[in-house]
Design a protein around this motif. Structure first.
Motif, PDB file in Angstrom:
ATOM      1  N   MET A  80      53.471 -45.084   5.645  1.00 44.73           N
ATOM      2  CA  MET A  80      54.449 -44.298   4.900  1.00 44.73           C
ATOM      3  C   MET A  80      54.176 -44.357   3.405  1.00 44.73           C
ATOM      4  N   LYS A  90      57.062 -39.942   9.556  1.00 42.90           N
ATOM      5  CA  LYS A  90      58.391 -40.546   9.662  1.00 42.90           C
ATOM      6  C   LYS A  90      58.948 -40.370  11.069  1.00 42.90           C
ATOM      7  N   GLN A 139      54.085 -36.300   5.818  1.00 43.45           N
ATOM      8  CA  GLN A 139      54.982 -37.421   5.601  1.00 43.45           C
ATOM      9  C   GLN A 139      56.172 -37.366   6.552  1.00 43.45           C
ATOM     10  N   ALA A 147      51.231 -42.142   2.704  1.00 42.33           N
ATOM     11  CA  ALA A 147      51.621 -40.730   2.740  1.00 42.33           C
ATOM     12  C   ALA A 147      52.394 -40.341   1.485  1.00 42.33           C
ATOM     13  N   ALA A 148      53.248 -41.240   0.997  1.00 37.25           N
ATOM     14  CA  ALA A 148      54.003 -40.952  -0.224  1.00 37.25           C
ATOM     15  C   ALA A 148      53.063 -40.832  -1.427  1.00 37.25           C
TER      16      ALA A 148
END
Length: 469
Positions: free
Chosen positions: A78, A165, A161, A81-82
């Motif tokens: 995560m 999630k 993203q 991806a951010a």
């Protein structure tokens, strides 16, 4: 007069630029025809979908909610991806800025002296103070195609993203319910081990009292040892599952807090799955594939414009003098137009256009594959959901019948009506039925997870979250 002509030339150039700037050569993106099925489930025609619920509404266990929130905050994928979203946001800003003039200030000073032969000293100084601007005219839409491409890549990173999630929430929830099921199975096995010890004690008494043969006593020992071997294997699986959840949550291995497996499982009377067309809007992985197709189409447009001339404007205004004291008295200005028309490059530009078209074709097939995969996941999840209810109900009846059979067998064995092997069969049957029912409860939870994920649920925080664009 010269100054008036200069201003007139600039205004004409800007007017022509604005007029021609509306031209963007190339084929604009249109979504491929998909011929979607009419419904996802023959028993449901409602436009609402389970995927529209937030994950907090789906998973009400507060311990599981804590684990999910921790995962979404600290999971390394995560975080990657951010960071990717931030990178592409900056790249998008660069391609957007390329559409406008670049303005800079130049201050330059040079003092040079030459004396060839020893008696021919020559001074050559230069001092500049200029404001310059360069602007590539986007007559054919090349810069706008690059902007569209970077925008699609940026939107694709956001969808990636969201898809990540959605996947992580499903992975954590599934691992959590598997862990709880392993705890329940371990509890069943330990209770069975205690029951086997009591059976062995009873078999010893009956053997020593001459009521049964040594075979029954030895068989009771074997059965106790066989059941006891299940305990360390389950403890190993539990430890590995805890480590898996800790890794997903971005932490080192540690004990995971969890609740107990519920005894009762409630099933919904109806299954809201929504309409097929809305599935494409709820699934972020499908939307990511479409953004990749949009970016590939923009690359084709940019490659097509490379076949046409590139026109750039350069303008400078300031002062230039050989002496610093005369700098402000020496005005300077420059306006130039640079036109580059590709004539001969061994077919490089046309080959690039063909390559981009082939890449766009690949992206189109990848998008269609993502759509097919989404519908396959949805249909499989619906089938599993509809059948897991029957599986659970049959295993529940099996567990209840096995319990009654075991109670009767124990009573008959104590009274000498049946032998130990008959009691052993009843004990084995009840153990298998208990574990089978525990797994059915686990499978029901996992089926709900898979259905929720297949319908595109999990990436929105709540029903009031931002809707898909």
């Amino acid at each position: 007069m010269k100054k008036t002509n200069y201003i007139y030339l600039v205004l004409c150039t800007l007017t022509a630029t604005l007029f021609l700037g509306s031209c963007q050569l190339g084929k604009h993106y249109t979504r491929p025809k998909l011929n979607l099925p009419e419904t996802l489930d023959s028993t449901s025609v409602d436009s609402t979908s389970l995927g529209d619920y937030s994950w907090e509404e789906m998973y009400t266990d507060t311990t599981l909610q804590t684990l999910i929130r921790k995962t979404l905050t600290y999971n390394k994928d995560m975080l990657i991806a951010a960071a990717r979203v931030k990178e592409l946001a900056a790249m998008k800003r660069i391609d957007y800025a390329n559409m406008f003039p670049a303005v800079g200030v130049k201050a330059y000073g040079e003092k040079e002296g030459e004396n060839y032969g020893g008696d021919h000293y020559k001074s050559s100084n230069e001092f500049d103070l200029k404001i310059g601007a360069t602007w590539e005219l986007d007559l054919w839409g090349k810069l706008r195609w690059n902007r569209d491409k970077s925008l699609a890549e940026f939107m694709g990173s956001i969808e990636n993203q969201r898809a990540l999630k959605m996947t992580l929430i499903a992975q954590v929830a599934q691992a959590y319910f598997e862990l709880v099921a392993l705890d329940n199975e371990l509890s069943i096995v330990r209770k069975t081990v205690d029951a086997r010890r009591e059976s062995l004690h009873l078999a010893r008494i009956r053997y020593e009292g001459g009521l049964t043969s040594e075979t029954a006593f030895r068989q009771a020992q074997v059965e106790l040892a066989r059941t006891a071997t299940l305990v360390p294997d389950l403890e190993r699986k539990i430890a590995l599952k805890e480590n898996e959840i800790a890794f997903l949550s971005g932490d080192y291995p540690h004990h995971i807090q969890r609740s107990i497996l519920p005894e009762e499982v409630m099933f919904t009377n109806s299954l809201p799955v929504g309409l097929p067309s809305t599935l494409l809007e709820r699934r972020p992985d499908v939307r990511q594939a479409e953004q990749a197709l949009i970016a590939a189409n923009a690359s084709v447009g940019a490659a097509f414009t490379n076949l046409f001339p590139t026109i750039s404007l350069t303008a400078s205004y300031g002062a230039e003098s050989a002496e610093l004291k005369d700098l402000l008295k020496s005005p300077y200005h420059l306006l130039s137009v640079n036109i580059l028309q590709p004539i001969f490059a061994m077919g490089k530009n046309r080959a690039m256009l063909k390559a981009k078209k082939a890449a766009c074709e690949q992206a189109a097939y990848a998008y269609e594959k993502a759509v097919l995969n989404a519908f396959k996941d949805a249909y499989n999840a619906i089938v599993e959901f509809n059948k897991i209810k029957e599986v659970y109900e049959t295993r529940l009846r099996l567990e209840q019948a096995s319990k009654s059979a075991l109670d009767l067998a124990q009573l008959q064995y104590i009274n000498g009506v049946i032998g130990y092997m008959d009691l052993l069969d009843a004990q084995r049957g009840y153990l298998d039925a208990q574990i089978s029912l525990s797994n059915a409860i686990r499978d029901k939870q996992i089926t709900m997870i898979n259905l929720y994920k297949a319908l595109g649920g999990g990436w929105k925080e709540s029903n009031t979250s931002q809707q898909p664009m």
